[in-house]
Scaffold this active site. Sequence first.
Site, PDB file in Angstrom:
ATOM      1  N   PRO A  18      -9.655  -4.416  -3.983  1.00 16.68           N
ATOM      2  CA  PRO A  18     -10.361  -4.044  -5.541  1.00 16.68           C
ATOM      3  C   PRO A  18     -10.662  -2.328  -4.974  1.00 16.68           C
ATOM      4  CG  PRO A  18     -11.849  -5.023  -3.769  1.00 16.68           C
ATOM      5  CD  PRO A  18     -10.664  -5.300  -3.098  1.00 16.68           C
ATOM      6  N   MET A  19     -10.300  -1.823  -6.050  1.00 17.33           N
ATOM      7  CA  MET A  19     -10.649  -0.141  -5.988  1.00 17.33           C
ATOM      8  C   MET A  19     -10.863   0.262  -7.368  1.00 17.33           C
ATOM      9  SD  MET A  19      -7.692   1.511  -3.151  1.00 17.33           S
ATOM     10  CE  MET A  19      -6.393   0.212  -3.811  1.00 17.33           C
ATOM     11  N   GLN A  73     -14.593  -9.560  -8.624  1.00 21.28           N
ATOM     12  CA  GLN A  73     -15.747  -9.256  -7.531  1.00 21.28           C
ATOM     13  C   GLN A  73     -16.747  -8.651  -8.315  1.00 21.28           C
ATOM     14  OE1 GLN A  73     -15.587  -5.382  -5.575  1.00 21.28           O
ATOM     15  NE2 GLN A  73     -15.228  -6.284  -3.620  1.00 21.28           N
ATOM     16  N   CYS A 103     -19.552  -1.755  -0.640  1.00 19.10           N
ATOM     17  CA  CYS A 103     -19.605  -0.512  -1.339  1.00 19.10           C
ATOM     18  C   CYS A 103     -20.581   0.352  -0.890  1.00 19.10           C
ATOM     19  CB  CYS A 103     -19.768  -0.710  -2.933  1.00 19.10           C
ATOM     20  SG  CYS A 103     -19.564   1.056  -3.663  1.00 19.10           S
ATOM     21  N   LYS A 143     -16.889  -9.656   0.603  1.00 17.47           N
ATOM     22  CA  LYS A 143     -16.095  -8.342   1.225  1.00 17.47           C
ATOM     23  C   LYS A 143     -17.116  -7.621   1.936  1.00 17.47           C
ATOM     24  CE  LYS A 143     -12.722  -4.768   0.423  1.00 17.47           C
ATOM     25  NZ  LYS A 143     -13.390  -3.546   0.278  1.00 17.47           N
ATOM     26  N   ASN A 205      -9.202  -5.261   6.962  1.00 17.97           N
ATOM     27  CA  ASN A 205      -8.963  -4.287   5.801  1.00 17.97           C
ATOM     28  C   ASN A 205      -9.133  -2.933   6.304  1.00 17.97           C
ATOM     29  OD1 ASN A 205     -10.754  -3.091   3.341  1.00 17.97           O
ATOM     30  ND2 ASN A 205      -8.487  -3.007   3.053  1.00 17.97           N
ATOM     31  N   GLY A 206      -8.322  -1.982   6.143  1.00 18.02           N
ATOM     32  CA  GLY A 206      -8.657  -0.654   6.650  1.00 18.02           C
ATOM     33  C   GLY A 206      -7.507   0.083   7.107  1.00 18.02           C
ATOM     34  N   ARG A 230      -5.660   1.981  -0.425  1.00 22.39           N
ATOM     35  CA  ARG A 230      -5.307   3.168  -0.903  1.00 22.39           C
ATOM     36  C   ARG A 230      -3.597   3.596  -0.827  1.00 22.39           C
ATOM     37  NH1 ARG A 230      -9.332   6.323   3.044  1.00 22.39           N
ATOM     38  NH2 ARG A 230      -8.887   4.166   4.060  1.00 22.39           N
TER      39      ARG A 230
HETATM   40  C1  FMN Z   1     -11.211   4.893  -4.932  1.00 23.25           C
HETATM   41  C2  FMN Z   1     -11.694   3.427  -4.415  1.00 23.25           C
HETATM   42  C3  FMN Z   1     -12.238   2.506  -4.990  1.00 23.25           C
HETATM   43  C4  FMN Z   1     -12.752   1.517  -4.272  1.00 23.25           C
HETATM   44  N1  FMN Z   1     -13.609   0.548  -4.918  1.00 23.25           N
HETATM   45  C5  FMN Z   1     -13.915  -0.724  -4.373  1.00 23.25           C
HETATM   46  C6  FMN Z   1     -14.393  -1.729  -5.161  1.00 23.25           C
HETATM   47  O1  FMN Z   1     -14.722  -1.707  -6.059  1.00 23.25           O
HETATM   48  N2  FMN Z   1     -14.843  -2.823  -4.402  1.00 23.25           N
HETATM   49  C7  FMN Z   1     -14.517  -2.965  -2.971  1.00 23.25           C
HETATM   50  O2  FMN Z   1     -14.863  -3.861  -2.280  1.00 23.25           O
HETATM   51  N3  FMN Z   1     -14.196  -2.017  -2.322  1.00 23.25           N
HETATM   52  C8  FMN Z   1     -13.555  -0.950  -3.056  1.00 23.25           C
HETATM   53  N4  FMN Z   1     -13.028   0.023  -2.371  1.00 23.25           N
HETATM   54  C9  FMN Z   1     -12.399  -0.077  -0.839  1.00 23.25           C
HETATM   55  C10 FMN Z   1     -11.520  -0.691  -0.876  1.00 23.25           C
HETATM   56  O3  FMN Z   1     -11.053  -2.013  -1.221  1.00 23.25           O
HETATM   57  C11 FMN Z   1     -10.881  -0.969   0.654  1.00 23.25           C
HETATM   58  O4  FMN Z   1     -11.808  -1.558   1.381  1.00 23.25           O
HETATM   59  C12 FMN Z   1     -10.944   0.553   1.494  1.00 23.25           C
HETATM   60  O5  FMN Z   1     -10.127   1.433   0.794  1.00 23.25           O
HETATM   61  C13 FMN Z   1     -10.137   0.571   2.987  1.00 23.25           C
HETATM   62  O6  FMN Z   1      -8.777  -0.041   2.663  1.00 23.25           O
HETATM   63  P1  FMN Z   1      -7.534   0.874   2.607  1.00 23.25           P
HETATM   64  O7  FMN Z   1      -7.562   1.807   3.861  1.00 23.25           O
HETATM   65  O8  FMN Z   1      -6.348  -0.074   2.751  1.00 23.25           O
HETATM   66  O9  FMN Z   1      -7.593   1.729   1.426  1.00 23.25           O
HETATM   67  C14 FMN Z   1     -12.737   1.186  -2.830  1.00 23.25           C
HETATM   68  C15 FMN Z   1     -11.721   2.300  -2.418  1.00 23.25           C
HETATM   69  C16 FMN Z   1     -11.357   3.478  -2.886  1.00 23.25           C
HETATM   70  C17 FMN Z   1     -10.685   4.167  -2.291  1.00 23.25           C
END
Ligand code: FMN
Length: 297
Positions: A18-19, A73, A103, A143, A205-206, A230
């Site tokens: 989710p982003m 979510q 978050c 999460k 995740n990460g 991302r």
């Molecule tokens: C712009 C943005 C918005 C995000 N929004 C959410 C969200 O709404 N809910 C959530 O659980 N995580 C959110 N995240 C976190 C991501 O789901 C993820 O946990 C985090 O980016 C790490 O994973 P990655 O390194 O693959 O990006 C967001 C991250 C970014 C960069």
Amino acid sequence: MLLRIGSLTLTGNVLLAPMAGYCHLPFRLLVRKCGGAALAFTDLLNAEGVVRETCHTLRLAQTCAEDYPLAMQLVGADPRRMAEAAKWAVDHGAAVVDINMGCPAPKIVRLGQGARLLCDTDLAVRIAAEVVRTVPHTPVTVKMRLGWDDGHIVAPELARRMEQEGVAAVTVHGRTAAMKFGGTCRLEGIAAVVEAVRGIPVIGNGDIRTPEDARRMIERTGCAGVMVGRAALGAPWLLRHIDAFLRDGTLLPQPALEEKCRLMREHFENACRLRGEEWAVREFRQRITWYGKHLGP
Ligand SMILES: Cc1cc2nc3c(=O)[nH]c(=O)nc-3n(C[C@H](O)[C@H](O)[C@H](O)COP(=O)(O)O)c2cc1C
């Protein structure tokens, strides 16, 4: 490579994160069409907005038949409100209800929601228990991050308690809330959660940017699946590449420039069709920079 989340069997173990502001329906449809996404998530849905059916929340919750399976979510700190929102989510197409406990945004933690729940784990457990009780036929997932900060690492114990309350899977972003997006994802933190739970899947995740990163995450933590955030924004084909590599070691070639341009166009057309041209143009002003990173030689 199948992943079981409660009563739901996913066709793979690579999930789209989710982003907020990015993983809306037009983009989810693009990633799903590219392949490899066994499950996708809505943006954060505020429980209060869900129950009151505000225009903003309804738009964030927008889905369709091709957008399956979908996890909606929820974010909130009131167990009753969260349970009502979960019921709404299930009635409106959620195959999974996910609870946000990660978050770190000030406007969320100020309300005691998101990652702030890592500082009140009894409340976090009560929320999960109430949601599970209210939607007994739908898998409920959580999460979370590793903890609020280095002095308060709670994810292993919290995940164990979540499992006892009937939560079907947990996703762990290997950072603390205090780290926001700085530093690097701590694989040993995710491994500790895998060790703490008895049987539910843990999704790691990460910082997954390549198929090799995904395999390293699984090998080093023992997690059952991976979630990609991302890195998929500029490369919607990445989940298919990761899925292929995890299945049999196949490293798919990067799409040709023409194919990348075709995918960008498809994203734009999805956005026009589902949200209107004005929204689509604004969306692309920010998205073009993510795609741009992958357009060079
Ligand atoms: C712009 C943005 C918005 C995000 N929004 C959410 C969200 O709404 N809910 C959530 O659980 N995580 C959110 N995240 C976190 C991501 O789901 C993820 O946990 C985090 O980016 C790490 O994973 P990655 O390194 O693959 O990006 C967001 C991250 C970014 C960069």
